[in-house]
Design an enzyme around this catalytic site. Structure first.
Site, PDB file in Angstrom:
ATOM      1  N   GLY A  16      -5.439  -4.552  -1.853  1.00 13.89           N
ATOM      2  CA  GLY A  16      -4.539  -4.362  -2.994  1.00 13.89           C
ATOM      3  C   GLY A  16      -3.902  -2.986  -2.977  1.00 13.89           C
TER       4      GLY A  16
ATOM      5  CE  LYS B 156     -10.382  -5.272   6.629  1.00 16.51           C
ATOM      6  NZ  LYS B 156     -10.260  -6.265   5.554  1.00 16.51           N
TER       7      LYS B 156
ATOM      8  CB  VAL C 148     -13.295  -0.512   6.762  1.00  9.80           C
ATOM      9  CG1 VAL C 148     -14.412  -1.542   6.588  1.00  9.80           C
ATOM     10  CG2 VAL C 148     -12.947  -0.350   8.226  1.00  9.80           C
TER      11      VAL C 148
ATOM     12  N   GLY D 216     -10.713  -1.491   1.751  1.00  8.98           N
ATOM     13  CA  GLY D 216      -9.691  -1.081   0.773  1.00  8.98           C
ATOM     14  C   GLY D 216     -10.094   0.164   0.017  1.00  8.98           C
TER      15      GLY D 216
ATOM     16  CB  VAL E  30      -0.969  -0.001   1.208  1.00 10.17           C
ATOM     17  CG1 VAL E  30      -1.861   1.235   1.183  1.00 10.17           C
ATOM     18  CG2 VAL E  30      -1.824  -1.265   1.209  1.00 10.17           C
TER      19      VAL E  30
ATOM     20  CD  GLU F  18     -13.237   5.604   3.110  1.00 13.95           C
ATOM     21  OE1 GLU F  18     -13.914   6.593   3.370  1.00 13.95           O
ATOM     22  OE2 GLU F  18     -13.675   4.435   3.198  1.00 13.95           O
TER      23      GLU F  18
ATOM     24  CB  ILE G 152     -15.244   0.064  -0.805  1.00 16.70           C
ATOM     25  CG1 ILE G 152     -14.991  -1.179  -1.651  1.00 16.70           C
ATOM     26  CG2 ILE G 152     -16.722   0.429  -0.774  1.00 16.70           C
ATOM     27  CD1 ILE G 152     -15.686  -2.430  -1.112  1.00 16.70           C
TER      28      ILE G 152
ATOM     29  CD  GLU H 113      -1.249 -11.071   4.947  1.00 20.46           C
ATOM     30  OE1 GLU H 113      -0.042 -11.147   5.205  1.00 20.46           O
ATOM     31  OE2 GLU H 113      -1.844 -10.010   4.703  1.00 20.46           O
TER      32      GLU H 113
HETATM   33  N1  HSE Z   1      -6.451  -9.339   4.654  1.00 17.59           N
HETATM   34  C1  HSE Z   1      -7.407  -8.401   4.200  1.00 17.59           C
HETATM   35  C2  HSE Z   1      -8.434  -9.108   3.324  1.00 17.59           C
HETATM   36  C3  HSE Z   1      -6.723  -7.304   3.424  1.00 17.59           C
HETATM   37  O1  HSE Z   1      -8.227 -10.278   2.957  1.00 17.59           O
HETATM   38  O2  HSE Z   1      -9.446  -8.532   3.011  1.00 17.59           O
HETATM   39  C4  HSE Z   1      -7.256  -5.925   3.616  1.00 17.59           C
HETATM   40  O3  HSE Z   1      -7.619  -5.571   4.893  1.00 17.59           O
END
Ligand code: HSE
Length: 432
Positions: free
Chosen positions: A303, A202, A129, A131, A13, A126, A133, A187
């Site tokens: 992303g 979130k 939560v 990404g 990011v 912003e 959006i 991950e």
């Molecule tokens: N690990 C999170 C997901 C990434 O899979 O949505 C963004 O918070």
């Protein structure tokens, strides 16, 4: 006037954010009024896929958050520490904060917002939560006229990808997780995603904004997707449902008593529901309030580019306010947020849900009758009971209940477990 940024972190990011700030052409003109002053990283020698001015990198993150030349700190290192300490130090040094760090905001939001209020600086999040959006600022501003009643979201891309692949390919959880890790969608340590902790972070942030309450992160019930099987997805499909990991925040009012239900769990969603077709790594958040009714926010929930888009939008918001109001003035109440009242969060036992339950039982007379009686004893009303076939010598029965208090449902299940004819209860999944 040019505002100087201290960027903490140059990972996925962070690089996306630098990319936008270094390339303002065709974007909002205010981007010309911001400049990256310093970037805090772990390693000065690591190869980067972004061209940077010679002296911008430093490994001394603390020097960035106290640098008198810097106006705004963009925190993109993630995790709890040192992120929390750096954010608090930056606030104490009079810096505004933009962060994508849901973990730190979900756990230390109250402390951070109180410090920010005191120091008269903004903390915008912003990107924490959904990404790319827009959902945090809409809750603070565009939807401000509404009494929000509930928020239902698919706010973890990793688990949505896994469930979508399981649904489309009929594969089991472990298989899809391995594939997702290989492709970089999950991950190396996927615990926070697959156990629902990331979505719980979130939803606690969204609930706090929507209901103007302090939310204790540990009060958010979370259940992950590790026990979901290909068979459940298949049976759900036969009954007209898909399985999604939903994050739900709901306000209930009894007289003047307001309580919040906050939970994350796999859920059977009827195929005609707007969230049923949110697939892959996409996120969506359905907000319901009065007088608006329902509105759904949909898009890329993670992303580099999408998350950086949210980070830079927050930065522009701060720069815009500073340009028009100047530094050290009163905070714009539409941008700042600091709920004062603690939320009263219902224990999961008190939440009303419908349940899908799969039983393996001996194929003997009266089994369905015994199940019905045990449920009936605890006031659990059944919407459907289907014997779907056999697994070896055991009959497989799927029961879907009407809405029932979870505590009652659990008591019935305990009684049913003790019945001789019941071999196993492989799955219990809530139904939306
Ligand atoms: N690990 C999170 C997901 C990434 O899979 O949505 C963004 O918070």
């Amino acid at each position: 006037m040019v505002f100087k940024i201290g960027l903490l972190g140059l990972g996925t990011v962070g690089s996306g954010t630098a990319e936008i700030i270094y390339n303002p052409q065709g974007r909002h003109p205010l981007l010309n009024d911001i400049a990256i002053h310093k970037i805090g990283v772990n390693s000065l020698t690591k190869k980067r896929n972004i061209e940077l001015p010679g002296d911008v990198l430093t490994t001394d993150l603390e020097s960035i958050v106290t640098d008198p030349e810097i106006d705004i700190i963009i925190e993109l290192i993630g995790g709890l520490e040192p992120a929390r300490t750096l954010i608090l130090k930056a606030i104490a040094s009079g810096k505004h904060i933009v962060t994508a760090n849901k973990a730190v905001i979900a756990r230390y939001g109250s402390e951070i917002f109180a410090a920010a209020k005191e120091a008269k600086v903004y903390v915008l999040l912003e990107a924490a939560v959904g990404g790319g959006i827009p959902i945090v600022e809409p809750l603070k501003q565009s939807l401000g006229a509404n009494r929000i009643e509930n928020i239902i979201g698919i706010i973890n891309g990793t688990t949505n990808y896994i469930l979508t692949e399981m649904t489309e390919k009929g594969s089991d959880f472990g298989e899809v997780l391995e594939e997702a890790q290989r492709l970089g969608y999950a991950e190396a340590d996927p615990t926070a995603d697959i156990e629902g902790y990331d979505a719980a972070d979130k939803i606690s942030i969204l609930a706090s904004l929507a209901f103007d309450r302090k939310v204790k992160r540990e009060d958010v019930y979370s259940e992950g997707i590790t026990n979901i099987t290909a068979s459940d997805i298949d049976y759900a499909d036969k009954l007209g449902f898909v399985i999604k990991l939903l994050a739900i925040a709901q306000k209930t009012l009894e007289g003047n008593e307001e309580t919040l239900q906050l939970r994350v769990h796999p859920t059977l969603v009827t195929t005609s529901h707007p969230l049923a077709n949110v697939n892959g790594v996409f996120n969506a958040i359905l907000v319901e309030g009065q007088p608006l009714g329902q509105v759904m926010f949909y898009g890329p929930g993670a992303g580099s580019g999408p998350t950086a888009s949210a980070v830079v939008a927050d930065t522009l918001n701060i720069v815009g306010v500073l340009q028009s109001n100047g530094k050290g003035q009163t905070l714009d109440p539409l941008l700042s947020s600091a709920p004062q009242t603690q939320a009263d969060i219902s224990p999961i036992e008190d939440v009303n849900s419908r349940f899908y339950t799969r039983f393996l039982c001996a194929d003997v007379p009266g089994v369905i009758g015994h199940l019905g009686t045990a449920f009936g004893d605890y006031g659990v009303s059944l919407a459907s009971v289907v014997q779907i076939g056999f697994q070896g010598e055991f009959a497989e029965i799927v029961v879907v209940t009407h809405h029932v208090r979870e505590g009652n449902f659990r008591s019935a299940i305990e009684e049913i477990r003790s019945l001789n004819a019941i071999q196993d209860i492989p799955s219990i999944i809530r139904v939306l």
